[in-house]
Design a protein around this motif. Structure first.
Motif, PDB file in Angstrom:
ATOM      1  N   ALA A   1      -4.789 -33.814 -16.946  1.00  0.00           N
ATOM      2  CA  ALA A   1      -3.458 -33.209 -16.732  1.00  0.00           C
ATOM      3  C   ALA A   1      -3.211 -32.091 -17.745  1.00  0.00           C
ATOM      4  N   ALA A   2      -3.580 -32.319 -19.002  1.00  0.00           N
ATOM      5  CA  ALA A   2      -3.375 -31.287 -20.034  1.00  0.00           C
ATOM      6  C   ALA A   2      -4.242 -30.067 -19.748  1.00  0.00           C
ATOM      7  N   PHE A   3      -5.464 -30.294 -19.299  1.00  0.00           N
ATOM      8  CA  PHE A   3      -6.346 -29.172 -18.983  1.00  0.00           C
ATOM      9  C   PHE A   3      -5.813 -28.378 -17.795  1.00  0.00           C
ATOM     10  N   GLU A   4      -5.298 -29.073 -16.785  1.00  0.00           N
ATOM     11  CA  GLU A   4      -4.703 -28.380 -15.638  1.00  0.00           C
ATOM     12  C   GLU A   4      -3.486 -27.563 -16.073  1.00  0.00           C
ATOM     13  N   GLU A   5      -2.689 -28.129 -16.965  1.00  0.00           N
ATOM     14  CA  GLU A   5      -1.515 -27.418 -17.478  1.00  0.00           C
ATOM     15  C   GLU A   5      -1.945 -26.164 -18.244  1.00  0.00           C
ATOM     16  N   LEU A   6      -2.992 -26.303 -19.047  1.00  0.00           N
ATOM     17  CA  LEU A   6      -3.518 -25.155 -19.793  1.00  0.00           C
ATOM     18  C   LEU A   6      -3.954 -24.055 -18.831  1.00  0.00           C
ATOM     19  N   LYS A   7      -4.660 -24.428 -17.778  1.00  0.00           N
ATOM     20  CA  LYS A   7      -5.127 -23.434 -16.806  1.00  0.00           C
ATOM     21  C   LYS A   7      -3.948 -22.755 -16.110  1.00  0.00           C
ATOM     22  N   LYS A   8      -2.880 -23.508 -15.846  1.00  0.00           N
ATOM     23  CA  LYS A   8      -1.694 -22.908 -15.228  1.00  0.00           C
ATOM     24  C   LYS A   8      -1.079 -21.874 -16.163  1.00  0.00           C
ATOM     25  N   PHE A   9      -0.934 -22.231 -17.442  1.00  0.00           N
ATOM     26  CA  PHE A   9      -0.358 -21.293 -18.406  1.00  0.00           C
ATOM     27  C   PHE A   9      -1.244 -20.059 -18.553  1.00  0.00           C
ATOM     28  N   GLU A  10      -2.547 -20.267 -18.591  1.00  0.00           N
ATOM     29  CA  GLU A  10      -3.458 -19.125 -18.697  1.00  0.00           C
ATOM     30  C   GLU A  10      -3.351 -18.237 -17.466  1.00  0.00           C
ATOM     31  N   HIS A  11      -3.208 -18.870 -16.288  1.00  0.00           N
ATOM     32  CA  HIS A  11      -3.071 -18.097 -15.052  1.00  0.00           C
ATOM     33  C   HIS A  11      -1.769 -17.292 -15.060  1.00  0.00           C
ATOM     34  N   VAL A  12      -0.677 -17.912 -15.495  1.00  0.00           N
ATOM     35  CA  VAL A  12       0.604 -17.201 -15.567  1.00  0.00           C
ATOM     36  C   VAL A  12       0.498 -16.035 -16.546  1.00  0.00           C
ATOM     37  N   ALA A  13      -0.127 -16.268 -17.690  1.00  0.00           N
ATOM     38  CA  ALA A  13      -0.272 -15.206 -18.687  1.00  0.00           C
ATOM     39  C   ALA A  13      -1.128 -14.066 -18.133  1.00  0.00           C
ATOM     40  N   GLU A  14      -2.208 -14.411 -17.451  1.00  0.00           N
ATOM     41  CA  GLU A  14      -3.078 -13.376 -16.880  1.00  0.00           C
ATOM     42  C   GLU A  14      -2.347 -12.610 -15.782  1.00  0.00           C
ATOM     43  N   THR A  15      -1.613 -13.311 -14.938  1.00  0.00           N
ATOM     44  CA  THR A  15      -0.847 -12.651 -13.875  1.00  0.00           C
ATOM     45  C   THR A  15       0.198 -11.714 -14.481  1.00  0.00           C
ATOM     46  N   THR A  16       0.862 -12.163 -15.530  1.00  0.00           N
ATOM     47  CA  THR A  16       1.849 -11.327 -16.215  1.00  0.00           C
ATOM     48  C   THR A  16       1.187 -10.079 -16.779  1.00  0.00           C
ATOM     49  N   ARG A  17       0.021 -10.252 -17.412  1.00  0.00           N
ATOM     50  CA  ARG A  17      -0.704  -9.116 -17.988  1.00  0.00           C
ATOM     51  C   ARG A  17      -1.114  -8.131 -16.888  1.00  0.00           C
ATOM     52  N   VAL A  18      -1.634  -8.638 -15.786  1.00  0.00           N
ATOM     53  CA  VAL A  18      -2.068  -7.775 -14.677  1.00  0.00           C
ATOM     54  C   VAL A  18      -0.865  -7.050 -14.080  1.00  0.00           C
ATOM     55  N   ASN A  19       0.241  -7.772 -13.897  1.00  0.00           N
ATOM     56  CA  ASN A  19       1.443  -7.143 -13.331  1.00  0.00           C
ATOM     57  C   ASN A  19       1.979  -6.042 -14.242  1.00  0.00           C
ATOM     58  N   LYS A  20       1.939  -6.259 -15.553  1.00  0.00           N
ATOM     59  CA  LYS A  20       2.369  -5.221 -16.497  1.00  0.00           C
ATOM     60  C   LYS A  20       1.455  -4.004 -16.402  1.00  0.00           C
ATOM     61  N   ARG A  21       0.160  -4.241 -16.275  1.00  0.00           N
ATOM     62  CA  ARG A  21      -0.796  -3.127 -16.173  1.00  0.00           C
ATOM     63  C   ARG A  21      -0.572  -2.359 -14.868  1.00  0.00           C
ATOM     64  N   ILE A  22      -0.325  -3.070 -13.783  1.00  0.00           N
ATOM     65  CA  ILE A  22      -0.061  -2.424 -12.492  1.00  0.00           C
ATOM     66  C   ILE A  22       1.198  -1.570 -12.594  1.00  0.00           C
ATOM     67  N   GLU A  23       2.234  -2.109 -13.227  1.00  0.00           N
ATOM     68  CA  GLU A  23       3.490  -1.369 -13.380  1.00  0.00           C
ATOM     69  C   GLU A  23       3.277  -0.135 -14.261  1.00  0.00           C
ATOM     70  N   ALA A  24       2.503  -0.265 -15.327  1.00  0.00           N
ATOM     71  CA  ALA A  24       2.221   0.878 -16.201  1.00  0.00           C
ATOM     72  C   ALA A  24       1.446   1.943 -15.425  1.00  0.00           C
ATOM     73  N   ASN A  25       0.475   1.531 -14.636  1.00  0.00           N
ATOM     74  CA  ASN A  25      -0.292   2.483 -13.821  1.00  0.00           C
ATOM     75  C   ASN A  25       0.605   3.169 -12.793  1.00  0.00           C
ATOM     76  N   ARG A  26       1.523   2.411 -12.209  1.00  0.00           N
ATOM     77  CA  ARG A  26       2.443   2.984 -11.221  1.00  0.00           C
ATOM     78  C   ARG A  26       3.342   4.036 -11.883  1.00  0.00           C
ATOM     79  N   ARG A  27       3.858   3.703 -13.079  1.00  0.00           N
ATOM     80  CA  ARG A  27       4.710   4.668 -13.794  1.00  0.00           C
ATOM     81  C   ARG A  27       3.914   5.921 -14.170  1.00  0.00           C
ATOM     82  N   GLU A  28       2.691   5.726 -14.612  1.00  0.00           N
ATOM     83  CA  GLU A  28       1.852   6.862 -14.996  1.00  0.00           C
ATOM     84  C   GLU A  28       1.578   7.748 -13.789  1.00  0.00           C
ATOM     85  N   ALA A  29       1.264   7.125 -12.641  1.00  0.00           N
ATOM     86  CA  ALA A  29       1.015   7.908 -11.429  1.00  0.00           C
ATOM     87  C   ALA A  29       2.269   8.664 -11.007  1.00  0.00           C
TER      88      ALA A  29
END
Length: 137
Positions: A95-123
């Motif tokens: 359960a703890a490992f699954e929770e860790l993977k969820k948090f890592e996934h949320v963090a990665e999704t947040t990072r990717v979304n920020k990068r997409i938004e930065a690229n959109r603003r730059e374009a």
């Protein structure tokens, strides 16, 4: 990655590591208990062998075997309890490992979304600069 996500990941990593240590401790205790069972069986075999060679020893064998049965039952109970404890610890670790993977996934999704938004603003900025040049020239 945001600070809250890193904090959650660090905390969950710590929990996973703690549970892994607990699993290792339980496994070591279970191995000790199983070794005790093996030793008890070996002792009983040794006593039986001595009883065949010594009539006085044979007279006391029944009392020894009665005590041996109690000690073996206690050791078996300990092994069973440790197996249940290990199962519970394994479930908690999963359960703890699954929770860790969820948090890592949320963090990665947040990072990717920020990068997409930065690229959109730059374009959008480059498009605006291109339009100004075309209109100015």
């Amino acid at each position: 990655m945001t600070a809250w996500a890193q904090s959650l990941i660090r905390l969950t990593n710590y929990e996973v590591e703690t549970l892994q240590k607990r699993m290792a401790e339980i496994a070591a205790r279970r191995a000790d208990a199983e070794m005790k069972l093996v030793m008890l069986d070996a002792e009983a075999e040794g006593e039986k062998a001595q009883a065949t060679a010594d009539p006085q020893h044979a007279a006391m064998l029944r009392a020894y075997l009665n005590g041996w049965k109690l000690r073996r039952a206690n050791a078996e109970g300990m092994v069973e309890a440790l197996l249940r404890e290990e199962e519970g610890a394994r479930d908690a670790l999963t359960a703890a490992f699954e929770e860790l993977k969820k948090f890592e996934h949320v963090a990665e999704t947040t990072r990717v979304n920020k990068r997409i938004e930065a690229n959109r603003r730059e374009a959008a900025t480059f498009d605006e600069m291109g339009l100004r040049r075309r209109n100015a020239g």
